[in-house]
Design a protein around this motif. Sequence first.
Motif, PDB file in Angstrom:
ATOM      1  N   TRP A  74       0.912  -1.415   0.486  1.00  0.00           N
ATOM      2  CA  TRP A  74       0.322  -0.486  -0.379  1.00  0.00           C
ATOM      3  C   TRP A  74       1.145   1.312  -0.322  1.00  0.00           C
ATOM      4  O   TRP A  74       1.496   1.506   0.381  1.00  0.00           O
ATOM      5  N   PHE A  75       0.765   2.425  -1.084  1.00  0.00           N
ATOM      6  CA  PHE A  75       1.411   3.342  -1.285  1.00  0.00           C
ATOM      7  C   PHE A  75       0.751   4.774  -0.614  1.00  0.00           C
ATOM      8  O   PHE A  75      -0.511   4.700  -1.251  1.00  0.00           O
ATOM      9  N   GLN A  76       0.893   5.102   0.211  1.00  0.00           N
ATOM     10  CA  GLN A  76       0.422   6.597   0.852  1.00  0.00           C
ATOM     11  C   GLN A  76       1.251   7.881   1.381  1.00  0.00           C
ATOM     12  O   GLN A  76       2.127   7.389   1.385  1.00  0.00           O
ATOM     13  N   GLY A  77       0.567   9.270   1.607  1.00  0.00           N
ATOM     14  CA  GLY A  77       1.278  10.411   2.446  1.00  0.00           C
ATOM     15  C   GLY A  77       2.568  10.320   1.129  1.00  0.00           C
ATOM     16  O   GLY A  77       2.700  11.790   1.670  1.00  0.00           O
ATOM     17  N   MET A  78       1.439  10.707  -0.349  1.00  0.00           N
ATOM     18  CA  MET A  78       2.391  11.537  -1.218  1.00  0.00           C
ATOM     19  C   MET A  78       2.276  12.535  -1.267  1.00  0.00           C
ATOM     20  O   MET A  78       1.191  12.998  -1.218  1.00  0.00           O
ATOM     21  N   ARG A  79       3.417  13.567  -1.273  1.00  0.00           N
ATOM     22  CA  ARG A  79       3.011  15.067  -0.600  1.00  0.00           C
ATOM     23  C   ARG A  79       4.656  15.251  -1.140  1.00  0.00           C
ATOM     24  O   ARG A  79       5.589  15.151  -1.219  1.00  0.00           O
ATOM     25  N   VAL A  80       3.747  16.880  -2.256  1.00  0.00           N
ATOM     26  CA  VAL A  80       5.407  17.455  -2.969  1.00  0.00           C
ATOM     27  C   VAL A  80       4.854  18.760  -2.331  1.00  0.00           C
ATOM     28  O   VAL A  80       3.374  19.744  -2.716  1.00  0.00           O
ATOM     29  N   ASP A  81       5.706  19.317  -2.078  1.00  0.00           N
ATOM     30  CA  ASP A  81       6.154  21.100  -1.971  1.00  0.00           C
ATOM     31  C   ASP A  81       5.392  21.540  -2.839  1.00  0.00           C
ATOM     32  O   ASP A  81       5.776  21.292  -3.944  1.00  0.00           O
ATOM     33  N   SER A  82       4.664  22.044  -2.703  1.00  0.00           N
ATOM     34  CA  SER A  82       3.576  23.762  -4.015  1.00  0.00           C
ATOM     35  C   SER A  82       4.735  24.198  -4.609  1.00  0.00           C
ATOM     36  O   SER A  82       5.136  24.326  -5.608  1.00  0.00           O
ATOM     37  N   ASP A  83       6.103  24.633  -4.462  1.00  0.00           N
ATOM     38  CA  ASP A  83       6.986  25.059  -5.020  1.00  0.00           C
ATOM     39  C   ASP A  83       7.932  24.549  -5.750  1.00  0.00           C
ATOM     40  O   ASP A  83       8.438  24.542  -6.495  1.00  0.00           O
ATOM     41  N   HIS A  84       7.608  22.767  -5.598  1.00  0.00           N
ATOM     42  CA  HIS A  84       8.185  22.353  -5.898  1.00  0.00           C
ATOM     43  C   HIS A  84       8.020  20.742  -6.959  1.00  0.00           C
ATOM     44  O   HIS A  84       8.417  20.262  -7.934  1.00  0.00           O
ATOM     45  N   ARG A  85       6.253  21.315  -7.318  1.00  0.00           N
ATOM     46  CA  ARG A  85       5.782  20.293  -7.869  1.00  0.00           C
ATOM     47  C   ARG A  85       6.185  20.581  -9.792  1.00  0.00           C
ATOM     48  O   ARG A  85       6.484  21.578  -9.816  1.00  0.00           O
ATOM     49  N   GLY A  86       5.491  19.723 -10.082  1.00  0.00           N
ATOM     50  CA  GLY A  86       5.908  19.509 -11.776  1.00  0.00           C
ATOM     51  C   GLY A  86       7.546  18.842 -11.997  1.00  0.00           C
ATOM     52  O   GLY A  86       7.341  19.126 -13.284  1.00  0.00           O
TER      53      GLY A  86
END
Length: 297
Positions: A74-86
Amino acid sequence: MSPTVRTARHDDYDDIVDLTSDVWADRAMADYIPDVFRDWVDDDGPNRKTLVVDVDGHAVGLAQAVILTETEAWFQGMRVDSDHRGKGFGSLLTEDLIEWAADAGASVGRSMVFSWNEAGLGQSLAAGFEAVTSFRWAHPDPADETPEMTVRNDPAAAWRCWQESDGRDVLSGLALDSGESWALSTLTRETLDRLAADQTVLTVGDDGPQGMACRVRTTDADGEQLAEYAVGVWSDVDAARALFTAVAADAATLGVDGTRVLIPETPRHVAQAAYASGNIDERPDFVFEIDGLGALS
């Protein structure tokens, strides 16, 4: 500095708080990650791995994988800082966690995304996952009432009901995992036998099982005690009414404040659950899956 994927540490906490502060800024809910991050770090081991993307000494991305069964991760909690998305940081995390899960023996990996989370839906597809099912939560209020059908704690009858249910097909055989909150895994007869002994397995029906549900745990949620039921399926509206009354009665014996029952996301199940339980979530949740982890690692 180039991004580096590494194991999460306690001293990443402040960065994790920062990067999750605006994840759901447009919704009236707080991200749960800051509340569980320290526990995630402490619990890392053979069956759990928490990774961050490090840029210039700061954690700007986060994700975790958990081994649920011999073959399921199970994969969970995927988060990326808004300044580093994309920038592909989510894919970097996913690739490393897939490799880790494959090395641990898992052949399939899954994750859950809220249906309103457009960024999460896109990220799942970009990482190679495919949508396999959707579900919704029903919340019958605990009440000391008697169902109009016979209620039994019968794992054999529950398994028969599950096997014959169209809800099982809709859910791809998945139900709420008994060991990991918010995770889904394949429901097995062995699981039902264990839950019948440790928790409860409810079947309703006078002439054979017409509905089933199984409680997996009680948990704290926003200051309330909830009884969680891995899945609920039924044959018709009368069986739905009996099943949710049985769930409400079971929850009342525990003295909890509320319930959470996973149900299939179909027009029939949602409409009948709304009628029978009187309280369902407004939107479904989606489950994504990626198969053949060993070949991808």
